[in-house]
Design an enzyme around this catalytic site. Structure first.
Site, PDB file in Angstrom:
ATOM      1  N   SER A 197     -29.213  62.173 -58.254  1.00  0.00           N
ATOM      2  CA  SER A 197     -28.862  60.945 -57.539  1.00  0.00           C
ATOM      3  C   SER A 197     -27.517  60.344 -57.948  1.00  0.00           C
ATOM      4  O   SER A 197     -26.996  59.488 -57.230  1.00  0.00           O
ATOM      5  CB  SER A 197     -29.942  59.890 -57.768  1.00  0.00           C
ATOM      6  OG  SER A 197     -30.818  59.877 -56.687  1.00  0.00           O
ATOM      7  N   LYS A 256     -24.916  60.309 -55.443  1.00  0.00           N
ATOM      8  CA  LYS A 256     -24.911  59.355 -54.329  1.00  0.00           C
ATOM      9  C   LYS A 256     -23.711  58.409 -54.394  1.00  0.00           C
ATOM     10  O   LYS A 256     -23.238  57.946 -53.361  1.00  0.00           O
ATOM     11  CB  LYS A 256     -26.228  58.560 -54.315  1.00  0.00           C
ATOM     12  CG  LYS A 256     -27.435  59.439 -53.933  1.00  0.00           C
ATOM     13  CD  LYS A 256     -28.765  58.717 -54.132  1.00  0.00           C
ATOM     14  CE  LYS A 256     -29.940  59.624 -53.777  1.00  0.00           C
ATOM     15  NZ  LYS A 256     -31.236  59.067 -54.155  1.00  0.00           N
ATOM     16  N   TYR A 270     -26.644  67.036 -48.611  1.00  0.00           N
ATOM     17  CA  TYR A 270     -27.384  66.202 -49.555  1.00  0.00           C
ATOM     18  C   TYR A 270     -28.037  67.033 -50.664  1.00  0.00           C
ATOM     19  O   TYR A 270     -27.904  66.733 -51.855  1.00  0.00           O
ATOM     20  CB  TYR A 270     -28.438  65.369 -48.813  1.00  0.00           C
ATOM     21  CG  TYR A 270     -29.318  64.590 -49.755  1.00  0.00           C
ATOM     22  CD1 TYR A 270     -28.827  63.469 -50.424  1.00  0.00           C
ATOM     23  CD2 TYR A 270     -30.621  64.998 -50.027  1.00  0.00           C
ATOM     24  CE1 TYR A 270     -29.610  62.775 -51.323  1.00  0.00           C
ATOM     25  CE2 TYR A 270     -31.415  64.300 -50.927  1.00  0.00           C
ATOM     26  CZ  TYR A 270     -30.905  63.197 -51.574  1.00  0.00           C
ATOM     27  OH  TYR A 270     -31.672  62.514 -52.476  1.00  0.00           O
ATOM     28  N   TYR A 278     -32.895  52.887 -59.325  1.00  0.00           N
ATOM     29  CA  TYR A 278     -34.112  52.911 -58.508  1.00  0.00           C
ATOM     30  C   TYR A 278     -34.775  51.530 -58.502  1.00  0.00           C
ATOM     31  O   TYR A 278     -34.076  50.522 -58.576  1.00  0.00           O
ATOM     32  CB  TYR A 278     -35.094  53.987 -59.007  1.00  0.00           C
ATOM     33  CG  TYR A 278     -34.477  55.347 -59.172  1.00  0.00           C
ATOM     34  CD1 TYR A 278     -33.912  56.015 -58.094  1.00  0.00           C
ATOM     35  CD2 TYR A 278     -34.470  55.981 -60.397  1.00  0.00           C
ATOM     36  CE1 TYR A 278     -33.355  57.275 -58.240  1.00  0.00           C
ATOM     37  CE2 TYR A 278     -33.917  57.246 -60.549  1.00  0.00           C
ATOM     38  CZ  TYR A 278     -33.365  57.881 -59.462  1.00  0.00           C
ATOM     39  OH  TYR A 278     -32.820  59.113 -59.607  1.00  0.00           O
ATOM     40  N   VAL A 320     -32.618  62.120 -61.365  1.00  0.00           N
ATOM     41  CA  VAL A 320     -33.835  62.693 -61.940  1.00  0.00           C
ATOM     42  C   VAL A 320     -33.575  63.931 -62.806  1.00  0.00           C
ATOM     43  O   VAL A 320     -34.489  64.437 -63.449  1.00  0.00           O
ATOM     44  CB  VAL A 320     -34.916  63.018 -60.875  1.00  0.00           C
ATOM     45  CG1 VAL A 320     -35.438  61.762 -60.215  1.00  0.00           C
ATOM     46  CG2 VAL A 320     -34.385  64.005 -59.853  1.00  0.00           C
TER      47      VAL A 320
HETATM   48  N1  GLU Z   1     -32.693  65.584 -55.183  1.00  0.00           N
HETATM   49  C1  GLU Z   1     -33.470  64.468 -55.430  1.00  0.00           C
HETATM   50  C2  GLU Z   1     -34.303  64.112 -54.224  1.00  0.00           C
HETATM   51  O1  GLU Z   1     -33.813  63.822 -53.173  1.00  0.00           O
HETATM   52  C3  GLU Z   1     -32.638  63.328 -55.900  1.00  0.00           C
HETATM   53  C4  GLU Z   1     -33.517  62.398 -56.518  1.00  0.00           C
HETATM   54  C5  GLU Z   1     -32.927  61.558 -57.575  1.00  0.00           C
HETATM   55  O2  GLU Z   1     -32.203  61.957 -58.488  1.00  0.00           O
HETATM   56  O3  GLU Z   1     -33.270  60.400 -57.481  1.00  0.00           O
HETATM   57  O4  GLU Z   1     -35.477  64.117 -54.314  1.00  0.00           O
END
Ligand code: GLU
Length: 338
Positions: free
Chosen positions: A95, A98, A223, A274, A292
């Protein structure tokens, strides 16, 4: 007499000058040494928390990480670097990507367009939550840090196909992390795209709502690949430093406007951790984005970037020991921006 006076004068001026330089260098060495010692001490103090969490296992391969690992890398704006623990272990940035894709999407399309498709509000829901997409009155994902928002952002990266879009994103990531070795972990990418069913469903829903305008599968490929970019604590520490320097590289080249840098840092504070962003802001007080894979990228404006790696996660998906480590460091060095 005048000559003698002159010589004495010259000698004392030089003496003072060299004493000053000598002391300055000594001070720097001492400070660097103390910083390394502090980081080492805090890593060892907080490593015990790794036992209380779990490595992510919903994507095959992520569960191969060493649960006890904990490392930190600090990069200051004046060019100093300090590190301790497992700072050299490779992990996927997940993430944390992002914030990188958001920067590129804004550069590609402008702020107004991007935020016409994705909001700026914390959702208070888990990162992969689907429910507010339909039930909320707003017809766009709450913010670019949750999966739905990030997939919408990925769909805005310019390029003729998903390959070109991702390569542009990877090149941009290399530029701002000043890390040319950055690459995709192919196994993790395959794991993401083989198992990311919620992400598929969200992306198709977003297409149905007109939020995603282009090809849905291309957006998903970009993504999944951006999440699978692999780096170390140093990579995300340099990324943090780039934002701490308001979007300017170490060589002085400006990549983002100060306004853009401000937007990214603000969204990191409000949505970057989060659904524990609020608690993290109170405990640590440093704009941060977690993933994650166990990474946390932190930005101390005007001072430094911090990269933390600790793959043992809490229930919300944040590095457990990493959060404790950052809280301690923030306290020790008075880094809380509030
Ligand atoms: N690849 C992960 C997903 O979309 C990213 C999640 C993350 O790091 O929050 O589930």
């Amino acid at each position: 007499i005048r000559d003698r006076f002159c010589i004495i004068n010259i000698i004392s001026v030089y003496y003072l000058k060299y004493m000053f330089i000598y002391r300055f260098i000594l001070e720097q060495i001492k400070r660097g040494y103390l910083m390394e010692e502090l980081l080492k001490e805090l890593v060892e103090k907080n490593r015990k928390f790794t036992a209380d969490g779990n490595v992510a296992n919903y994507i095959p391969e992520l569960d191969k990480a060493d649960k006890n690992a904990l490392g930190i890398y600090v990069t200051t704006l004046d060019g100093q670097e300090f590190f301790a623990g497992d700072y050299n272990t490779k992990f996927t940035i997940q993430s944390i990507s992002k914030i990188i894709s958001l920067m590129l999407a804004i550069l590609d399309n402008g702020e107004e367009y991007v935020f016409s498709k994705v909001g700026m509000e914390p959702s208070g829901d888990p990162f992969n939550s689907i429910r507010k997409l339909e039930t909320s009155s707003r017809k766009k994902p709450y913010n670019p840090m949750i999966n739905a928002g990030a997939i919408a952002v990925a769909s805005m990266i310019k390029g003729k196909d998903d390959r070109e879009k991702f390569l542009r994103l990877l090149d941009f990531a290399k530029l701002i992390t000043e890390d040319d070795t950055l690459d995709l972990n192919y196994k993790i990418y395959i794991g993401e795209s083989d198992t990311g069913f919620r992400n598929y469903s969200m992306a198709y829903f977003l297409k149905g709502e007109g939020i995603i305008e282009g090809n849905v599968n291309e957006a998903l490929t970009v993504y999944f690949k951006q999440c699978s970019i692999e780096g170390t604590a140093k990579t995300i520490s340099t990324l943090g430093k780039f934002l701490a320097n308001d979007g300017v590289l170490s060589n002085g080249e400006r990549i983002l406007t100060t306004r853009m840098a401000k937007i990214i840092k603000t969204l990191m504070v409000t949505c970057g951790m989060y659904d524990s962003s609020g608690e993290f802001a109170v405990r640590v007080g440093i704009p941060s984005k977690s993933g994650v894979g166990g990474g946390i990228c932190s930005v101390v404006p005007g001072k430094m970037g911090i990269g933390v790696y600790g793959p043992s996660l809490d229930k919300k998906g944040n590095s457990l020991a990493g959060g404790h480590l950052l809280a301690d460091l923030s306290e020790e060095l008075s880094l809380n921006i509030f």
